[in-house]
Design a protein around this motif. Structure first.
Motif, PDB file in Angstrom:
ATOM      1  N   PHE A  76      -5.770   9.164 -14.409  1.00  0.00           N
ATOM      2  CA  PHE A  76      -6.388   7.884 -14.083  1.00  0.00           C
ATOM      3  C   PHE A  76      -5.408   7.006 -13.317  1.00  0.00           C
ATOM      4  CE2 PHE A  76      -7.995   9.422 -18.211  1.00  0.00           C
ATOM      5  CZ  PHE A  76      -9.320   9.645 -17.861  1.00  0.00           C
ATOM      6  N   PRO A  89      -6.426  -4.596 -15.468  1.00  0.00           N
ATOM      7  CA  PRO A  89      -6.318  -3.369 -14.670  1.00  0.00           C
ATOM      8  C   PRO A  89      -7.508  -2.423 -14.782  1.00  0.00           C
ATOM      9  CG  PRO A  89      -5.028  -3.153 -16.664  1.00  0.00           C
ATOM     10  CD  PRO A  89      -5.563  -4.563 -16.660  1.00  0.00           C
ATOM     11  N   GLY A  90      -8.452  -2.723 -15.647  1.00  0.00           N
ATOM     12  CA  GLY A  90      -9.583  -1.837 -15.851  1.00  0.00           C
ATOM     13  C   GLY A  90      -9.372  -0.905 -17.031  1.00  0.00           C
ATOM     14  N   PHE A  91     -10.466  -0.300 -17.518  1.00  0.00           N
ATOM     15  CA  PHE A  91     -10.376   0.615 -18.653  1.00  0.00           C
ATOM     16  C   PHE A  91     -11.248   1.831 -18.396  1.00  0.00           C
ATOM     17  CE2 PHE A  91     -14.195  -1.795 -19.735  1.00  0.00           C
ATOM     18  CZ  PHE A  91     -15.041  -0.835 -20.257  1.00  0.00           C
ATOM     19  N   VAL A  92     -10.989   2.891 -19.162  1.00  0.00           N
ATOM     20  CA  VAL A  92     -11.853   4.066 -19.179  1.00  0.00           C
ATOM     21  C   VAL A  92     -12.025   4.481 -20.628  1.00  0.00           C
ATOM     22  CG1 VAL A  92      -9.891   5.642 -18.844  1.00  0.00           C
ATOM     23  CG2 VAL A  92     -12.210   6.418 -18.328  1.00  0.00           C
ATOM     24  N   THR A 103      -4.488   1.799 -16.000  1.00  0.00           N
ATOM     25  CA  THR A 103      -5.827   1.782 -16.599  1.00  0.00           C
ATOM     26  C   THR A 103      -5.717   1.927 -18.111  1.00  0.00           C
ATOM     27  OG1 THR A 103      -6.762   2.842 -14.625  1.00  0.00           O
ATOM     28  CG2 THR A 103      -8.081   2.915 -16.640  1.00  0.00           C
ATOM     29  N   CYS A 128      -0.563   5.000 -18.491  1.00  0.00           N
ATOM     30  CA  CYS A 128      -1.616   4.074 -18.896  1.00  0.00           C
ATOM     31  C   CYS A 128      -1.479   3.749 -20.384  1.00  0.00           C
ATOM     32  CB  CYS A 128      -2.993   4.696 -18.668  1.00  0.00           C
ATOM     33  SG  CYS A 128      -3.393   5.081 -16.961  1.00  0.00           S
ATOM     34  N   SER A 149     -14.750   0.754  -8.292  1.00  0.00           N
ATOM     35  CA  SER A 149     -13.629   1.658  -8.508  1.00  0.00           C
ATOM     36  C   SER A 149     -12.376   1.029  -7.912  1.00  0.00           C
ATOM     37  CB  SER A 149     -13.917   3.000  -7.830  1.00  0.00           C
ATOM     38  OG  SER A 149     -13.922   2.836  -6.413  1.00  0.00           O
ATOM     39  N   PRO A 150     -11.177   1.588  -8.197  1.00  0.00           N
ATOM     40  CA  PRO A 150      -9.944   1.051  -7.608  1.00  0.00           C
ATOM     41  C   PRO A 150      -9.982   0.994  -6.083  1.00  0.00           C
ATOM     42  CG  PRO A 150      -9.427   2.567  -9.389  1.00  0.00           C
ATOM     43  CD  PRO A 150     -10.895   2.660  -9.173  1.00  0.00           C
ATOM     44  N   SER A 194      -0.549   9.562 -16.833  1.00  0.00           N
ATOM     45  CA  SER A 194      -1.055   8.564 -15.887  1.00  0.00           C
ATOM     46  C   SER A 194      -0.341   7.222 -15.989  1.00  0.00           C
ATOM     47  CB  SER A 194      -2.562   8.358 -16.121  1.00  0.00           C
ATOM     48  OG  SER A 194      -3.280   9.546 -15.931  1.00  0.00           O
ATOM     49  N   GLY A 213     -14.732  -1.596 -16.281  1.00  0.00           N
ATOM     50  CA  GLY A 213     -14.318  -0.280 -16.731  1.00  0.00           C
ATOM     51  C   GLY A 213     -15.502   0.659 -16.797  1.00  0.00           C
TER      52      GLY A 213
END
Length: 547
Positions: free
Chosen positions: A370, A289-292, A374, A397, A332-333, A395, A312
């Motif tokens: 977010f 799902p991606g990261f930050v 994420t 997450c 990006s999403p 969020s 990410g």
């Protein structure tokens, strides 16, 4: 009782005698096991057995050159033909001769593979570990532990193991007098090796560790630090080794910061290995799902994870010199390409804006919301650490937080109250970890903890990947007030944004509130060193008292 062993003379009588074996021409020969050190002890067979079992499974306690031991075979009833042999360079299996000793019976047969930290420099070594006991009805109880490396000559022995045919540890205990002793013997390749200083020093240290750990158990030491709770040690270390071999040299050679490259690079490679294995368990074959990374500092962790195929991004209050090399384009999403490293401060929507500034530029701040799912990383993010579980809850997450310096929700340094769990230490760091975990619990997270094997004493990871309740039942404003509120946070953000970049120390460790910025350790001159992993990944365990 301090460790002050008796040094045994060259002609000292052996403390163990091997049964007569027969050579190929049927000429009786007898192996000589040379005793080197002897020491009195106050711990009995159960403690000795426990200490030796721990040392067999964790050879890294004795050698910082080693990661661990993989157990290949463990038989409780003595030697077995099913034990896994080592394989020599010519492909022929090496099967060590199992010795018999006068007055002992072999009760356990273990085969382990010693895994070095640097497999490009040192090869793994397979070793047979044998545990012998005498007859239980004898007045003196004796336990013998023998290590047999699977090599036939000193030249085959890796650097991290003493160049001897075998090592024997003897424990003797007299129940009637509640006293005992431990001793160490070598079976040398050559009798002249008895004068080799390195071998003698190693023998001293090996016996010292047994004495120290046994003494600690008798005095009631209870281990507080437990590693490898969430992930198997072998998986993380093997992934770390692959990442290190793949990235470390180029990262060290291209280091742009003023801090020690080896410390920061190896630490972030360790964390990346942990994240990759954790995500493997969480997502399996499902899309990532991606990261930050909030408060991403020099951006190295973001860079490594991106290079390994995990999409990410990260942000921090100020760009670092290294961002020129580490910044990449990520999707990006919504599908558009954006920078992986961005200059932003964190300004959650729950922060009071009592001192609102007319010239405040909202584009330089992120509200901490977010896309759902994420994965949020908060690695030594200082002021952002207590906000991490809150942002994750809002969020929806999952997150990981690795706390460093203790800050409250307003961004100010403070001393968290002692942990409610009285088994935990009452240090500043332990108190802060407990306080952040309480916030996470109140946010509805099922909190998990892992002691990371990184070259840092601030190595506790707080993980939230499972919800214990519904986010709708959590009153976030009330929770923020419960944990001290946010007075002063907004003013600090405004001040930070207005501060010229030239006056902002990118690498200094802050002691004053500066919300949204990540500190990465004190300034130090960059060392011109060859790219060698000099850090023991079991640093936290090495600092832990004997267990």
């Amino acid at each position: 009782m301090a460790f002050n062993p008796e040094v045994l003379a060259l002609d000292a009588t052996p403390v163990i005698l091997e049964d007569v074996s027969h050579s190929s021409d049927n000429t009786p020969t007898k192996a000589t096991w040379r005793p080197l050190y002897h020491h009195e002890c106050a711990f009995g067979p159960p403690v000795f057995d426990s200490v030796m079992d721990n040392l067999i499974r964790n050879p890294n306690i004795n050698s910082t050159w080693l990661f661990r031991a993989d157990i290949l075979h463990d038989a409780q009833d003595g030697p077995s033909d099913s034990a896994t042999p080592a394989v020599e360079s010519d492909g022929a299996p090496f099967v060590p001769d199992i010795p018999s000793f006068v007055g002992f019976e072999c009760q356990r047969h273990i085969v382990r593979r010693l895994i070095p930290r640097n497999t490009l420099r040192d090869k793994p070594l397979e070793q047979t570990c044998l545990i012998y006991k005498n007859q239980p009805e004898e007045p003196v109880q004796r336990t013998l532990v023998v290590y047999l490396p699977h090599v036939s000559s000193p030249s085959e022995m890796p650097f991290y193991h003493p160049a001897v045919k075998a090592i024997a540890f003897l424990h003797k205990w007299t129940p009637a007098e509640s006293c005992g002793s431990i001793s160490l013997s070598y079976f040398f390749f050559d009798e002249q090796d008895r004068s080799v200083d390195k071998l003698i020093r190693t023998a001293f240290q090996l016996l010292k560790v047994i004495f120290k750990h046994g003494k600690g158990r008798v005095e009631g030491y209870q281990k507080r630090v437990h590693h490898d709770v969430l992930l198997p040690q072998a998986r993380v270390q093997d992934t770390y080794t692959k990442l290190k071999q793949k990235h470390a040299r180029s990262l060290i050679q291209g280091w742009a910061e003023q801090t020690d490259p080896e410390k920061h690079i190896f630490e972030d490679i360790c964390i990346a290995a942990f994240m990759i294995e954790l995500w493997g368990d969480m997502y399996g074959n499902d899309p990532f799902p991606g990261f930050v990374d909030i408060g991403c500092g020099n951006g190295l962790l973001v860079y490594i994870l991106n290079k390994e195929g995990f999409s990410g991004w990260g942000f921090d209050a100020r760009a670092r010199k290294s961002w020129v090399s580490y910044n990449r384009k990520v999707k990006s999403p919504s599908g558009e390409e954006q920078d992986s490293l961005r200059e932003l401060v964190l300004l959650p929507t729950y922060v009071s804006r009592g001192g609102s500034s007319d010239d405040f530029d909202e584009r330089k701040a992120h509200d901490g919301v977010f896309p759902k799912g994420t994965f949020i990383i908060s690695n030594h993010a200082d002021e952002l650490t207590p906000w991490t579980p809150i942002l994750a809850a809002v969020s929806e997450c999952p997150f990981i937080a690795i706390p460093c310096c203790s800050h409250d929700l307003s961004g100010k340094l403070f001393r968290a109250p002692p942990p409610k769990d009285k088994t935990k230490a009452e240090s500043t760091y332990s108190s802060f970890v407990g306080w952040v975990s309480e916030i996470a619990n109140d946010c509805g997270w099922q909190v998990e903890q892992e002691m990371l094997r990184i070259p840092s004493t601030r190595n506790t990871a707080i993980v939230g990947r499972t919800r214990a309740g519904n986010i709708s039942s959590v009153d976030i404003p009330a929770l923020v007030n419960k944990y001290g509120g946010t007075a002063g946070y907004f003013d600090a953000v405004v001040k930070l944004i207005k501060q010229p970049p030239s006056t902002h120390d990118h690498e200094a460790h802050d002691t004053a509130p500066s919300v949204g910025k990540k500190s990465k350790g004190k300034k130090s001159k960059q060392k011109q060193q060859k790219p060698v992993d000099k850090f023991n990944l079991d640093q936290a365990q090495a600092n832990d008292p004997p267990a």
